[in-house]
Design a protein around this motif. Structure first.
Motif, PDB file in Angstrom:
ATOM      1  N   TYR A 188     -58.252  59.521 -28.451  1.00 48.02           N
ATOM      2  CA  TYR A 188     -58.897  58.033 -28.552  1.00 48.02           C
ATOM      3  C   TYR A 188     -59.550  57.725 -27.365  1.00 48.02           C
ATOM      4  O   TYR A 188     -60.807  57.146 -27.299  1.00 48.02           O
ATOM      5  CB  TYR A 188     -57.916  57.031 -28.894  1.00 48.02           C
ATOM      6  CG  TYR A 188     -58.327  55.744 -28.937  1.00 48.02           C
ATOM      7  CD1 TYR A 188     -59.374  55.210 -29.916  1.00 48.02           C
ATOM      8  CD2 TYR A 188     -58.223  54.991 -27.718  1.00 48.02           C
ATOM      9  CE1 TYR A 188     -59.605  53.889 -29.976  1.00 48.02           C
ATOM     10  CE2 TYR A 188     -58.611  53.643 -28.167  1.00 48.02           C
ATOM     11  CZ  TYR A 188     -59.330  53.143 -28.918  1.00 48.02           C
ATOM     12  OH  TYR A 188     -59.820  51.763 -28.887  1.00 48.02           O
ATOM     13  N   GLU A 189     -58.818  57.946 -26.012  1.00 50.73           N
ATOM     14  CA  GLU A 189     -59.424  57.536 -24.951  1.00 50.73           C
ATOM     15  C   GLU A 189     -60.707  58.269 -24.525  1.00 50.73           C
ATOM     16  O   GLU A 189     -61.658  57.472 -24.152  1.00 50.73           O
ATOM     17  CB  GLU A 189     -58.288  57.649 -23.602  1.00 50.73           C
ATOM     18  CG  GLU A 189     -57.272  56.607 -23.797  1.00 50.73           C
ATOM     19  CD  GLU A 189     -56.276  57.203 -24.837  1.00 50.73           C
ATOM     20  OE1 GLU A 189     -56.147  58.207 -25.093  1.00 50.73           O
ATOM     21  OE2 GLU A 189     -55.152  56.489 -25.047  1.00 50.73           O
ATOM     22  N   GLU A 190     -60.708  59.558 -24.742  1.00 54.12           N
ATOM     23  CA  GLU A 190     -61.929  60.301 -24.340  1.00 54.12           C
ATOM     24  C   GLU A 190     -63.167  59.926 -25.501  1.00 54.12           C
ATOM     25  O   GLU A 190     -64.282  59.717 -24.838  1.00 54.12           O
ATOM     26  CB  GLU A 190     -61.742  61.929 -24.467  1.00 54.12           C
ATOM     27  CG  GLU A 190     -61.026  62.368 -23.260  1.00 54.12           C
ATOM     28  CD  GLU A 190     -60.896  63.963 -23.615  1.00 54.12           C
ATOM     29  OE1 GLU A 190     -61.364  64.425 -24.489  1.00 54.12           O
ATOM     30  OE2 GLU A 190     -60.020  64.430 -22.604  1.00 54.12           O
ATOM     31  N   ARG A 191     -62.942  59.705 -26.540  1.00 56.56           N
ATOM     32  CA  ARG A 191     -63.869  59.235 -27.335  1.00 56.56           C
ATOM     33  C   ARG A 191     -64.454  57.912 -26.911  1.00 56.56           C
ATOM     34  O   ARG A 191     -65.682  57.643 -27.216  1.00 56.56           O
ATOM     35  CB  ARG A 191     -63.417  58.998 -28.989  1.00 56.56           C
ATOM     36  CG  ARG A 191     -63.325  60.342 -29.568  1.00 56.56           C
ATOM     37  CD  ARG A 191     -63.080  59.991 -31.253  1.00 56.56           C
ATOM     38  NE  ARG A 191     -61.728  59.582 -31.477  1.00 56.56           N
ATOM     39  CZ  ARG A 191     -60.575  59.812 -31.609  1.00 56.56           C
ATOM     40  NH1 ARG A 191     -60.333  61.389 -31.661  1.00 56.56           N
ATOM     41  NH2 ARG A 191     -59.517  59.291 -32.046  1.00 56.56           N
ATOM     42  N   ARG A 192     -63.566  57.023 -26.747  1.00 59.69           N
ATOM     43  CA  ARG A 192     -63.995  55.615 -26.419  1.00 59.69           C
ATOM     44  C   ARG A 192     -64.885  55.793 -25.090  1.00 59.69           C
ATOM     45  O   ARG A 192     -66.086  55.074 -24.883  1.00 59.69           O
ATOM     46  CB  ARG A 192     -62.932  54.901 -25.915  1.00 59.69           C
ATOM     47  CG  ARG A 192     -62.942  53.274 -25.686  1.00 59.69           C
ATOM     48  CD  ARG A 192     -61.974  52.415 -25.376  1.00 59.69           C
ATOM     49  NE  ARG A 192     -61.524  52.943 -23.948  1.00 59.69           N
ATOM     50  CZ  ARG A 192     -60.173  52.844 -23.565  1.00 59.69           C
ATOM     51  NH1 ARG A 192     -59.315  52.590 -24.582  1.00 59.69           N
ATOM     52  NH2 ARG A 192     -59.856  53.366 -22.637  1.00 59.69           N
ATOM     53  N   ASP A 193     -64.402  56.688 -24.079  1.00 61.99           N
ATOM     54  CA  ASP A 193     -65.377  56.936 -22.749  1.00 61.99           C
ATOM     55  C   ASP A 193     -66.706  57.492 -23.203  1.00 61.99           C
ATOM     56  O   ASP A 193     -67.583  57.096 -22.435  1.00 61.99           O
ATOM     57  CB  ASP A 193     -64.427  57.653 -21.807  1.00 61.99           C
ATOM     58  CG  ASP A 193     -63.442  57.126 -21.255  1.00 61.99           C
ATOM     59  OD1 ASP A 193     -63.174  56.021 -21.321  1.00 61.99           O
ATOM     60  OD2 ASP A 193     -62.464  57.865 -20.479  1.00 61.99           O
ATOM     61  N   LEU A 194     -66.622  58.434 -24.222  1.00 64.46           N
ATOM     62  CA  LEU A 194     -67.798  59.163 -24.325  1.00 64.46           C
ATOM     63  C   LEU A 194     -68.705  58.072 -24.974  1.00 64.46           C
ATOM     64  O   LEU A 194     -69.800  58.308 -24.610  1.00 64.46           O
ATOM     65  CB  LEU A 194     -67.705  60.243 -25.309  1.00 64.46           C
ATOM     66  CG  LEU A 194     -68.791  61.115 -25.852  1.00 64.46           C
ATOM     67  CD1 LEU A 194     -69.834  61.545 -24.808  1.00 64.46           C
ATOM     68  CD2 LEU A 194     -68.346  62.449 -26.743  1.00 64.46           C
ATOM     69  N   ILE A 195     -68.491  57.247 -25.869  1.00 71.31           N
ATOM     70  CA  ILE A 195     -69.196  56.251 -26.736  1.00 71.31           C
ATOM     71  C   ILE A 195     -69.714  55.199 -25.593  1.00 71.31           C
ATOM     72  O   ILE A 195     -71.042  55.065 -25.666  1.00 71.31           O
ATOM     73  CB  ILE A 195     -68.477  55.444 -27.824  1.00 71.31           C
ATOM     74  CG1 ILE A 195     -68.154  56.461 -28.976  1.00 71.31           C
ATOM     75  CG2 ILE A 195     -69.342  54.188 -28.237  1.00 71.31           C
ATOM     76  CD1 ILE A 195     -67.291  55.888 -29.905  1.00 71.31           C
ATOM     77  N   GLN A 196     -68.839  55.108 -24.489  1.00 68.20           N
ATOM     78  CA  GLN A 196     -69.715  54.322 -23.561  1.00 68.20           C
ATOM     79  C   GLN A 196     -70.764  54.891 -22.705  1.00 68.20           C
ATOM     80  O   GLN A 196     -71.616  54.257 -22.303  1.00 68.20           O
ATOM     81  CB  GLN A 196     -68.448  53.702 -22.573  1.00 68.20           C
ATOM     82  CG  GLN A 196     -67.553  52.578 -23.117  1.00 68.20           C
ATOM     83  CD  GLN A 196     -68.541  51.476 -23.561  1.00 68.20           C
ATOM     84  OE1 GLN A 196     -68.808  51.240 -24.578  1.00 68.20           O
ATOM     85  NE2 GLN A 196     -68.709  50.654 -22.681  1.00 68.20           N
ATOM     86  N   ASP A 197     -70.102  56.162 -22.575  1.00 66.85           N
ATOM     87  CA  ASP A 197     -71.389  57.012 -21.592  1.00 66.85           C
ATOM     88  C   ASP A 197     -72.644  57.133 -22.291  1.00 66.85           C
ATOM     89  O   ASP A 197     -73.812  57.058 -21.774  1.00 66.85           O
ATOM     90  CB  ASP A 197     -70.813  58.236 -21.303  1.00 66.85           C
ATOM     91  CG  ASP A 197     -69.695  58.416 -19.947  1.00 66.85           C
ATOM     92  OD1 ASP A 197     -69.468  57.396 -19.564  1.00 66.85           O
ATOM     93  OD2 ASP A 197     -69.324  59.501 -20.164  1.00 66.85           O
ATOM     94  N   ILE A 198     -72.726  57.393 -23.581  1.00 67.58           N
ATOM     95  CA  ILE A 198     -73.699  57.379 -24.681  1.00 67.58           C
ATOM     96  C   ILE A 198     -74.479  56.227 -24.711  1.00 67.58           C
ATOM     97  O   ILE A 198     -75.622  56.239 -24.294  1.00 67.58           O
ATOM     98  CB  ILE A 198     -73.467  57.892 -25.881  1.00 67.58           C
ATOM     99  CG1 ILE A 198     -72.890  59.456 -25.912  1.00 67.58           C
ATOM    100  CG2 ILE A 198     -74.603  57.938 -26.806  1.00 67.58           C
ATOM    101  CD1 ILE A 198     -71.958  59.770 -27.158  1.00 67.58           C
ATOM    102  N   ARG A 199     -73.937  55.066 -24.843  1.00 67.65           N
ATOM    103  CA  ARG A 199     -74.509  53.744 -24.623  1.00 67.65           C
ATOM    104  C   ARG A 199     -75.167  53.438 -23.461  1.00 67.65           C
ATOM    105  O   ARG A 199     -76.452  53.061 -23.417  1.00 67.65           O
ATOM    106  CB  ARG A 199     -73.459  52.592 -24.877  1.00 67.65           C
ATOM    107  CG  ARG A 199     -72.957  52.571 -26.169  1.00 67.65           C
ATOM    108  CD  ARG A 199     -71.903  51.471 -26.449  1.00 67.65           C
ATOM    109  NE  ARG A 199     -72.286  50.125 -25.853  1.00 67.65           N
ATOM    110  CZ  ARG A 199     -72.339  49.188 -26.892  1.00 67.65           C
ATOM    111  NH1 ARG A 199     -72.292  49.280 -28.211  1.00 67.65           N
ATOM    112  NH2 ARG A 199     -72.761  48.054 -26.595  1.00 67.65           N
TER     113      ARG A 199
END
Length: 168
Positions: A32-43
């Motif tokens: 979950y934490e990595e997915r959240r970080d990745l979505i932020q990086d993509i944004r």
């Protein structure tokens, strides 16, 4: 403070294509934490490159390109930082899903994670219904190469799936 036109257009684009961000994050990150970080990086990467978007390209194709490049870079840096990955959340998708399809989605996610990062990117777009031309544009490869790679990936996944069935 009133958001400017660029911010409004960007937020509209994110809202319209949030499914792409979640699909990519779910396929390239393990908790979950990595997915959240990745979505932020993509944004962030989408925002940084928003002014350079070429309107002659389909917007979803551009979003895929930015999201996949960000995810691949993210995966590379994550693998350099970690010797192993501890799964902290077993949920596959954060978006609501139809319960009758949840088992299929979990199996698809499991099989996707067995692919290398480039084949995974290609197959995610194929599953999402992008044309061979659109996939070729995102990955900067020929359309015929897309067809060949999809065929090989299907054969590979079928073999992996059958192997998994015989073990279970």
């Amino acid at each position: 403070m009133i958001p400017n036109i660029k911010e409004q257009n960007f937020e509209s684009m994110l809202k319209a294509h949030k499914g792409i961000l979640h699909k990519i994050a779910n396929s390239y990150s393990y908790c979950y934490e990595e997915r959240r970080d990745l979505i932020q990086d993509i944004r962030l990467q989408l925002w940084r490159s928003f002014d350079s978007y070429d309107p002659s390209l389909k917007l979803s194709t551009w979003v895929y390109r930015v999201a996949l490049n960000t995810a691949i870079s993210f995966l590379r840096t994550q693998s350099l930082r970690k010797d192993y990955i501890e799964v902290t959340n077993t949920g596959v998708l954060e978006e609501p899903i139809d319960s009758k399809n949840s088992e299929v989605l979990i199996e698809v996610q499991r099989l996707l994670k067995l692919l290398n990062k480039y084949d995974r990117a290609l197959f995610i777009m194929h599953l999402d219904g992008l044309s061979h031309n659109e996939i070729a544009d995102v990955l900067d490869i020929s359309t015929s190469n897309v067809g060949t790679k999809i065929s090989r990936i299907k054969q590979s996944l079928n073999a992996l799936y059958m192997k998994g069935d015989s073990n279970g």
